[in-house]
Design a protein around this motif. Structure first.
Motif, mmCIF file in Angstrom:
data_model
loop_
_atom_site.group_PDB
_atom_site.id
_atom_site.type_symbol
_atom_site.label_atom_id
_atom_site.label_comp_id
_atom_site.label_asym_id
_atom_site.label_seq_id
_atom_site.Cartn_x
_atom_site.Cartn_y
_atom_site.Cartn_z
ATOM 1 N N ASN A 36 0.675 -1.272 -0.439
ATOM 2 C CA ASN A 36 0.067 0.340 0.250
ATOM 3 C C ASN A 36 0.868 1.314 -0.026
ATOM 4 O O ASN A 36 0.936 2.256 -0.648
ATOM 5 N N ALA A 37 1.719 1.053 0.547
ATOM 6 C CA ALA A 37 3.269 2.047 0.498
ATOM 7 C C ALA A 37 3.161 2.371 -0.556
ATOM 8 O O ALA A 37 3.672 3.618 -1.345
ATOM 9 N N LEU A 38 3.921 1.664 -0.858
ATOM 10 C CA LEU A 38 4.544 1.847 -2.680
ATOM 11 C C LEU A 38 2.746 2.230 -3.442
ATOM 12 O O LEU A 38 3.707 3.454 -4.315
ATOM 13 N N ASP A 39 2.198 1.735 -3.680
ATOM 14 C CA ASP A 39 1.067 2.203 -4.046
ATOM 15 C C ASP A 39 1.079 3.824 -4.066
ATOM 16 O O ASP A 39 0.951 4.233 -4.908
ATOM 17 N N ASN A 40 0.967 4.343 -3.149
ATOM 18 C CA ASN A 40 0.939 5.661 -2.925
ATOM 19 C C ASN A 40 1.348 6.517 -3.237
ATOM 20 O O ASN A 40 1.517 7.541 -3.459
ATOM 21 N N ALA A 41 3.075 5.797 -3.048
ATOM 22 C CA ALA A 41 4.208 6.796 -3.685
ATOM 23 C C ALA A 41 4.295 6.009 -5.528
ATOM 24 O O ALA A 41 5.147 6.689 -5.288
ATOM 25 N N ASN A 42 3.559 5.865 -5.928
ATOM 26 C CA ASN A 42 3.474 5.177 -6.911
ATOM 27 C C ASN A 42 4.531 4.840 -7.418
ATOM 28 O O ASN A 42 5.544 5.510 -8.717
ATOM 29 N N LEU A 43 5.341 3.952 -7.087
ATOM 30 C CA LEU A 43 6.727 2.770 -6.941
ATOM 31 C C LEU A 43 6.773 1.487 -6.853
ATOM 32 O O LEU A 43 5.709 0.707 -6.586
ATOM 33 N N ASP A 44 7.819 0.549 -7.845
ATOM 34 C CA ASP A 44 8.190 -0.431 -7.719
ATOM 35 C C ASP A 44 8.456 -0.517 -6.445
ATOM 36 O O ASP A 44 9.672 -0.059 -5.923
ATOM 37 N N ALA A 45 8.473 -2.149 -6.206
ATOM 38 C CA ALA A 45 9.036 -2.909 -5.197
ATOM 39 C C ALA A 45 10.975 -2.388 -5.252
ATOM 40 O O ALA A 45 11.445 -2.556 -4.717
ATOM 41 N N SER A 46 11.390 -2.782 -6.721
ATOM 42 C CA SER A 46 12.382 -2.842 -7.515
ATOM 43 C C SER A 46 12.811 -1.029 -6.459
ATOM 44 O O SER A 46 14.359 -1.459 -6.672
ATOM 45 N N SER A 47 12.540 0.267 -6.650
ATOM 46 C CA SER A 47 12.300 1.232 -6.354
ATOM 47 C C SER A 47 13.395 1.253 -4.738
ATOM 48 O O SER A 47 14.468 2.318 -4.649
ATOM 49 N N ILE A 48 12.733 0.361 -3.943
ATOM 50 C CA ILE A 48 13.307 0.570 -2.357
ATOM 51 C C ILE A 48 14.977 0.145 -2.611
ATOM 52 O O ILE A 48 15.482 -0.981 -2.702
ATOM 53 N N ASP A 49 15.673 0.898 -1.939
ATOM 54 C CA ASP A 49 16.871 0.464 -1.517
ATOM 55 C C ASP A 49 17.598 0.388 -0.080
ATOM 56 O O ASP A 49 18.537 -0.466 0.491
ATOM 57 N N TYR A 50 16.475 0.430 0.522
ATOM 58 C CA TYR A 50 16.733 0.233 1.537
ATOM 59 C C TYR A 50 15.071 0.096 2.760
ATOM 60 O O TYR A 50 14.182 0.647 2.578
ATOM 61 N N ILE A 51 15.225 -0.893 3.477
ATOM 62 C CA ILE A 51 14.018 -1.106 4.352
ATOM 63 C C ILE A 51 14.310 -1.113 5.784
ATOM 64 O O ILE A 51 15.589 -1.542 6.256
ATOM 65 N N ASN A 52 14.112 -0.466 6.789
ATOM 66 C CA ASN A 52 13.957 -0.076 8.253
ATOM 67 C C ASN A 52 13.386 -0.992 8.715
ATOM 68 O O ASN A 52 12.334 -0.483 8.644
ATOM 69 N N ALA A 53 13.639 -1.784 9.062
ATOM 70 C CA ALA A 53 11.975 -3.158 9.756
ATOM 71 C C ALA A 53 12.273 -2.789 11.088
ATOM 72 O O ALA A 53 12.649 -2.076 12.273
ATOM 73 N N HIS A 54 11.183 -2.886 10.778
ATOM 74 C CA HIS A 54 10.900 -3.433 12.937
ATOM 75 C C HIS A 54 10.866 -4.504 13.847
ATOM 76 O O HIS A 54 11.740 -3.887 14.850
ATOM 77 N N GLY A 55 12.061 -5.230 12.942
ATOM 78 C CA GLY A 55 12.807 -6.485 13.482
ATOM 79 C C GLY A 55 12.985 -6.198 14.721
ATOM 80 O O GLY A 55 13.570 -5.695 15.987
ATOM 81 N N THR A 56 11.463 -6.515 15.572
ATOM 82 C CA THR A 56 12.078 -6.850 17.618
ATOM 83 C C THR A 56 12.708 -7.996 18.147
ATOM 84 O O THR A 56 13.080 -7.767 19.279
ATOM 85 N N GLY A 57 13.264 -8.902 17.090
ATOM 86 C CA GLY A 57 13.460 -9.692 17.767
ATOM 87 C C GLY A 57 12.688 -10.908 18.298
ATOM 88 O O GLY A 57 14.091 -11.941 19.151
ATOM 89 N N THR A 58 11.969 -11.191 18.096
ATOM 90 C CA THR A 58 11.042 -11.570 18.702
ATOM 91 C C THR A 58 10.590 -12.951 17.105
ATOM 92 O O THR A 58 10.704 -12.307 16.371
ATOM 93 N N THR A 59 10.416 -13.897 17.366
ATOM 94 C CA THR A 59 10.628 -14.845 17.053
ATOM 95 C C THR A 59 9.202 -15.115 15.989
ATOM 96 O O THR A 59 9.528 -15.044 14.399
ATOM 97 N N ALA A 60 7.959 -14.634 16.254
ATOM 98 C CA ALA A 60 7.119 -14.320 15.593
ATOM 99 C C ALA A 60 7.227 -12.775 14.786
ATOM 100 O O ALA A 60 6.608 -12.945 13.575
ATOM 101 N N ASN A 61 7.474 -11.679 14.931
ATOM 102 C CA ASN A 61 8.088 -10.805 14.784
ATOM 103 C C ASN A 61 8.266 -10.612 12.751
ATOM 104 O O ASN A 61 8.636 -10.090 11.948
#
Length: 373
Positions: free
Chosen positions: A248-273
Motif C-alpha cells: 500500500n505504501a508503494l502504491d501510494n508513492a507510485n513506486l515499484d518494489a524494485s525502487s526501494i534501496d533500504y528497509i528499516n525493519a520493525h525487527g523486534t527480535g521476537t521469533t513471531a515478528n
C-alpha cells in the motif's frame, strides 16, 4: 487531475538510549554502540532486565521538551501557534501515574488526571507551545507511525500548513512487566533476525518530526496501512498484513518494489515478528534491498519507534550509509539482505516499518531529494 501536494521533513530531532540527539543515535548505529543495559528495578520478581533507558540527568518530560524545542529552533517557524500537533504514544502518562501512585503509598488523592491519561503528552506540549489543535494516537507500536499517516492526509488536504508529529514513550513498570508476562523479553541485547534470538528489549525514546510543503532534502512520498487482525499479539506467520502495508505504501508513492534501496525493519527480535516480517519482505522485494533492524542499538521504543526509526531512515538517506545489523551472527532467513558491516551506497528511497498488536501495520517511504530535482 490535480497533483498531490508534496510533503517534506522540515526538521527532526530524537533522543533514546543510543544517544540524546539524532546525530548521536546514528553514530551509535555506525559504531555498534548499543544503549541497552541491565537493570534490576523494573521486574516485580526482582530479576535483571535488559532495557533501553535514556542516559540523562533530566526527566523524560524535560527530554521531550528539549527535542520539541530543538525542532522549533531548527525550523523557520517563530512559534507553533499555527501548527497541528499529532502525538503517538502507547502508554501516555503511565510512568508518571506509577510514580505518583507508588510514591503516595497507593493513594489516588490529588492525582492530576491530565498527566496520567493517554493525552498527557499533548497536554504538556500544548501548555508550553499553544498548538493550533492536537490529536493523540495510541495504537501500540504503530502509534507515531499512524500519526505520520494522518499528518500526510492533513497536509495534502490543505487543512494545515505544517504538522508536528511527536512520538514519545517512557519506561514504565506496567510495560516492562506486561511484555515479560508474554515471555518475549530478553535479558541480553536483542538480536533481530538471528536464529538464536532471545527476545526484545523495552526502551524509551522521543522522536519529533516537523512536516510541511517547504522543499528540503527528504521528501515523504508514501504511506501504507493494513489491519489483518490475525491474533491479539501475534502477526500472521507469513506476514500477510506486513506485506499489504508495504504494498500500500508503494502504491501510494507510485513506486515499484524494485525502487526501494533500504528497509528499516520493525525487527523486534521476537521469533513471531522477525519471521513474519522477513517472509513478507522476501515475498515482496525480489531485488533484495538492504534490510536492517536498529532495535539492537536503540531498543524497542514502543509508540515512539515510528518517528525515531523514520528519523534514522532519513539519516541513512542524508549520509548514504546503511548501519550494520549489530551482533547478527546466525542469520535465520538467508534470502534477506542483512548487512553485517556498514555499507556506503547510493540510496534514493527508504521504507520504514512499524507493526503492532492486533495486526495493525504501517509502512512509510521517504526519498532523498537530489540537488537536480
Amino acid at each position: 487531475m490535480l497533483k498531490s501536494k508534496e510533503i517534506y521533513i522540515q526538521a527532526m530531532s530524537a533522543s533514546c538510549c543510543a544517544g540524546v540527539s539524532k546525530e548521536e543515535i546514528y553514530e551509535s548505529l555506525l559504531l555498534s554502540k548499543s544503549g541497552i543495559k541491565k537493570h534490576k528495578d523494573f521486574l516485580i520478581d526482582g530479576s535483571l532486565s535488559a532495557i533501553g533507558k535514556i542516559d540523562s540527568p533530566h526527566s523524560f518530560e524535560n527530554i521531550m521538551l528539549e527535542q520539541v524545542e530543538d525542532v522549533l529552533k531548527s525550523s523557520e517557524l517563530e512559534s507553533f501557534h499555527n501548527t497541528f500537533l499529532l502525538v503517538g504514544s502507547s502508554v501516555g502518562g503511565m510512568a508518571w501515574s506509577e510514580e505518583q501512585f507508588i510514591g503516595s503509598g497507593g493513594s489516588c488523592i490529588d492525582i492530576d488526571l491530565n498527566r496520567q491519561s493517554i493525552y498527557s503528552i499533548s497536554h504538556t506540549l500544548n501548555k508550553k507551545y499553544g498548538f493550533k489543535d492536537s490529536i493523540t494516537f495510541s495504537t501500540a507500536c504503530t502509534s507515531s507511525s499512524n500519526a505520520i499517516v494522518f499528518a500526510k492526509e492533513l497536509l495534502e488536504s490543505g487543512a494545515c500548513e505544517e504538522v508536528l508529529v511527536v512520538g514519545a514513550d517512557s519506561i514504565s513498570l506496567t510495560t516492562v512487566n506486561g511484555f515479560n508476562a508474554l515471555g518475549v523479553l530478553s535479558d541480553e541485547c536483542a538480536t533481530p533476525f538471528d536464529r538464536d534470538r532471545t527476545g526484545m528489549n523495552v526502551a524509551e525514546g522521543v522522536g519529533v518530526i516537523l512536516l510541511g510543503s517547504m522543499p528540503s532534502d527528504i521528501k515523504l512520498v508514501g504511506v501504507g496501512c493494513s489491519s489483518d487482525a490475525h491474533n491479539i499479539t501475534h502477526p500472521h506467520p507469513e506476514g500477510n498484513g506486513a506485506k499489504s502495508a508495504m504494498q500500500n505504501a508503494l502504491d501510494n508513492a507510485n513506486l515499484d518494489a524494485s525502487s526501494i534501496d533500504y528497509i528499516n525493519a520493525h525487527g523486534t527480535g521476537t521469533t513471531a515478528n522477525d519471521r513474519a516480517e522477513g517472509r513478507a519482505i522476501i515475498s515482496l522485494f525480489p531485488n533484495r534491498p538492504l534490510v536492517g533492524s536498529t532495535k539492537s542499538i536503540t531498543g524497542h521504543t514502543l509508540g515512539a519507534c515510528g518517528t525515531i526509526e523514520l528519523i534514522i531512515s532519513a539519516m541513512v538517506l542524508k549520509n548514504q550509509t546503511v548501519p550494520q545489523n549489530f551482533n547478527l551472527k546466525n542469520q535465520e532467513l538467508e534470502e534477506l539482505n542483512l548487512p553485517i558491516e556498514n555499507i556506503s551506497i547510493e540510496i534514493k528511497f527508504a521504507l520504514s516499518n512499524a507493526f503492532a498488536f492486533g495486526g495493525n501495520n504501517v509502512s512509510i517511504i521517504i526519498q532523498k531529494v537530489s540537488d537536480e530535482s
